[in-house]
Design a protein around this motif. Structure first.
Motif, PDB file in Angstrom:
ATOM      1  N   ALA A  92       0.820  -1.214   0.000  1.00  0.00           N
ATOM      2  CA  ALA A  92       0.000   0.000   0.000  1.00  0.00           C
ATOM      3  C   ALA A  92       0.852   1.262   0.000  1.00  0.00           C
ATOM      4  O   ALA A  92       0.702   2.138  -0.855  1.00  0.00           O
ATOM      5  N   GLY A  93       1.784   1.358   0.960  1.00  0.00           N
ATOM      6  CA  GLY A  93       2.581   2.575   1.081  1.00  0.00           C
ATOM      7  C   GLY A  93       3.514   2.814  -0.085  1.00  0.00           C
ATOM      8  O   GLY A  93       3.479   3.863  -0.730  1.00  0.00           O
ATOM      9  N   SER A  94       4.347   1.817  -0.388  1.00  0.00           N
ATOM     10  CA  SER A  94       5.361   1.996  -1.438  1.00  0.00           C
ATOM     11  C   SER A  94       4.720   2.197  -2.810  1.00  0.00           C
ATOM     12  O   SER A  94       5.103   3.099  -3.566  1.00  0.00           O
ATOM     13  N   ASN A  95       3.723   1.369  -3.156  1.00  0.00           N
ATOM     14  CA  ASN A  95       3.104   1.488  -4.478  1.00  0.00           C
ATOM     15  C   ASN A  95       2.281   2.757  -4.629  1.00  0.00           C
ATOM     16  O   ASN A  95       2.233   3.343  -5.707  1.00  0.00           O
ATOM     17  N   LEU A  96       1.630   3.202  -3.547  1.00  0.00           N
ATOM     18  CA  LEU A  96       0.864   4.449  -3.631  1.00  0.00           C
ATOM     19  C   LEU A  96       1.791   5.635  -3.867  1.00  0.00           C
ATOM     20  O   LEU A  96       1.481   6.527  -4.674  1.00  0.00           O
ATOM     21  N   LEU A  97       2.944   5.632  -3.215  1.00  0.00           N
ATOM     22  CA  LEU A  97       3.919   6.705  -3.438  1.00  0.00           C
ATOM     23  C   LEU A  97       4.439   6.670  -4.873  1.00  0.00           C
ATOM     24  O   LEU A  97       4.499   7.707  -5.553  1.00  0.00           O
ATOM     25  N   LEU A  98       4.812   5.486  -5.342  1.00  0.00           N
ATOM     26  CA  LEU A  98       5.385   5.367  -6.684  1.00  0.00           C
ATOM     27  C   LEU A  98       4.346   5.666  -7.764  1.00  0.00           C
ATOM     28  O   LEU A  98       4.628   6.398  -8.720  1.00  0.00           O
ATOM     29  N   PHE A  99       3.148   5.130  -7.622  1.00  0.00           N
ATOM     30  CA  PHE A  99       2.097   5.353  -8.618  1.00  0.00           C
ATOM     31  C   PHE A  99       1.694   6.828  -8.647  1.00  0.00           C
ATOM     32  O   PHE A  99       1.379   7.367  -9.717  1.00  0.00           O
ATOM     33  N   SER A 100       1.683   7.477  -7.484  1.00  0.00           N
ATOM     34  CA  SER A 100       1.330   8.900  -7.436  1.00  0.00           C
ATOM     35  C   SER A 100       2.400   9.763  -8.089  1.00  0.00           C
ATOM     36  O   SER A 100       2.103  10.818  -8.669  1.00  0.00           O
ATOM     37  N   ALA A 101       3.662   9.320  -7.998  1.00  0.00           N
ATOM     38  CA  ALA A 101       4.760  10.115  -8.553  1.00  0.00           C
ATOM     39  C   ALA A 101       4.914   9.952 -10.055  1.00  0.00           C
ATOM     40  O   ALA A 101       5.447  10.851 -10.724  1.00  0.00           O
ATOM     41  N   ILE A 102       4.454   8.831 -10.608  1.00  0.00           N
ATOM     42  CA  ILE A 102       4.673   8.548 -12.034  1.00  0.00           C
ATOM     43  C   ILE A 102       4.187   9.657 -12.962  1.00  0.00           C
ATOM     44  O   ILE A 102       4.919  10.055 -13.885  1.00  0.00           O
ATOM     45  N   PRO A 103       2.970  10.228 -12.776  1.00  0.00           N
ATOM     46  CA  PRO A 103       2.541  11.297 -13.693  1.00  0.00           C
ATOM     47  C   PRO A 103       3.429  12.546 -13.644  1.00  0.00           C
ATOM     48  O   PRO A 103       3.452  13.318 -14.598  1.00  0.00           O
ATOM     49  N   HIS A 104       4.180  12.707 -12.560  1.00  0.00           N
ATOM     50  CA  HIS A 104       4.988  13.921 -12.378  1.00  0.00           C
ATOM     51  C   HIS A 104       6.461  13.729 -12.730  1.00  0.00           C
ATOM     52  O   HIS A 104       7.137  14.682 -13.129  1.00  0.00           O
TER      53      HIS A 104
END
Length: 315
Positions: A92-104
């Motif tokens: 949850a934590g690691s993937n949410l951070l990575l997925f949220s950062a991908i568009p940026h």
């Protein structure tokens, strides 16, 4: 030599095969997953919604697999602790951070920095005395961290750089490395990989759903459009395979070999991001990726050499 002795020799010589296949296929699924997350953002899905429904689908798939194999997740206080802590850190934590950062910051940059967990895992294992210090592995860690530094510095100095999202992306590998060590140290007794994987993913889905209670965060997806729903189904299958192989690799290869999944993921993920998604190559790609590859190679080779030496000492 007896038949049983021959079988033992054969098994020892080919003991690397299962971890190698898990590493190769699991890493490829990570590279695919990173690019699917970017495509989901292009379709208008939020990182939380895409991650929640994909994880939920993967949990259902692995639950059915566990049911068929009659290896249901154990239900004990120790197991529940394992599920929720591992889910928070590793999923949850690691993937949410990575997925949220991908568009940026781009899928290519994220795919590259996911190669860092082997080195961070080694540092953590060294501090906890799960590994002994060797010069070769220490040089490998230094080289790879320099490579990550090159990529991060080039990213920070880019005209359109978002310092906040670069830092968020760099937190992902740290959580993944912590998760690698935690899952090794706290693996429930006599539990199989196919039993633990669905338990962790169900816990991750519950944590992500709880996070959706925060204002401006939602798990809603457009139900009237087939493409977003199809993408969620594909990502659920990718996640199911990825996390099942992750547990198998953890059991057969240990935490440091496990963390090489990110490096294999980068090999698959970066070219896909550049050639199929039309991303520009990350600035400093050649130097940064070369240093990371050198570091990963030294850490891996050092681990193989250390394992061989241990076997010789044992004999």
């Amino acid at each position: 030599m007896s038949d049983s002795s021959k079988r033992q020799v054969f098994c020892s010589k080919h003991a690397w095969f299962v971890p190698f296949v898990c590493l190769l296929v699991g890493g490829a699924l990570i590279g695919i997953s990173t690019n699917l997350a970017k495509y989901a953002g292009d379709l208008g899905m939020t990182p939380l919604a895409f991650l929640f429904w994909s994880i939920t689908g993967a949990a259902l798939i692995l639950w059915v697999v566990a049911l068929i194999r009659q290896e249901l997740p154990p239900l004990s206080a120790r197991s529940f602790e394992y599920y929720f802590v591992a889910a928070l850190i590793s999923v949850a934590g690691s993937n949410l951070l990575l997925f949220s950062a991908i568009p940026h910051v781009g899928a290519g940059f994220v795919a590259l920095i996911i190669s860092l967990p082997p080195l961070l895992t080694y540092l953590g294992a060294l501090m906890l005395r799960m590994e002994r210090f060797t010069i070769m592995r220490a040089v490998g860690v230094a080289a790879a961290l320099m490579g990550a530094g090159v990529l991060a510095l080039r990213k920070f100095t880019a005209p359109d750089a978002s310092v906040f999202w670069i830092l968020i992306a760099l937190c992902g590998p740290v959580l993944l490395a912590i998760g690698n060590i935690y899952r090794t140290l706290r693996w429930p007794d006599n539990a199989s990989p196919s039993a633990l994987a669905p338990g962790m993913l169900i816990a991750a889905a519950l944590l992500l759903f709880a996070f959706s209670a925060v204002p401006n965060f939602s798990v809603a997806v457009p139900l009237g459009e087939w493409l977003p729903l199809s993408l969620i189904v594909i990502q659920a299958g990718v996640f199911a395979g990825q996390f099942l192989l992750l547990f198998l690799l953890q059991k057969t290869g240990g935490p440091v070999l496990l963390s090489l999944l990110g490096s294999v993921g980068a090999v698959f993920g970066v070219p896909v991001a550049i050639f199929l998604q039309g991303e520009s190559p990350p600035s400093g790609l050649f130097l940064g990726a070369s240093l990371i590859a050198l570091g990963v190679a030294l850490v891996t080779w050092g681990g193989v050499k250390m394992s061989t030496d241990n076997k010789l000492d044992f004999k």
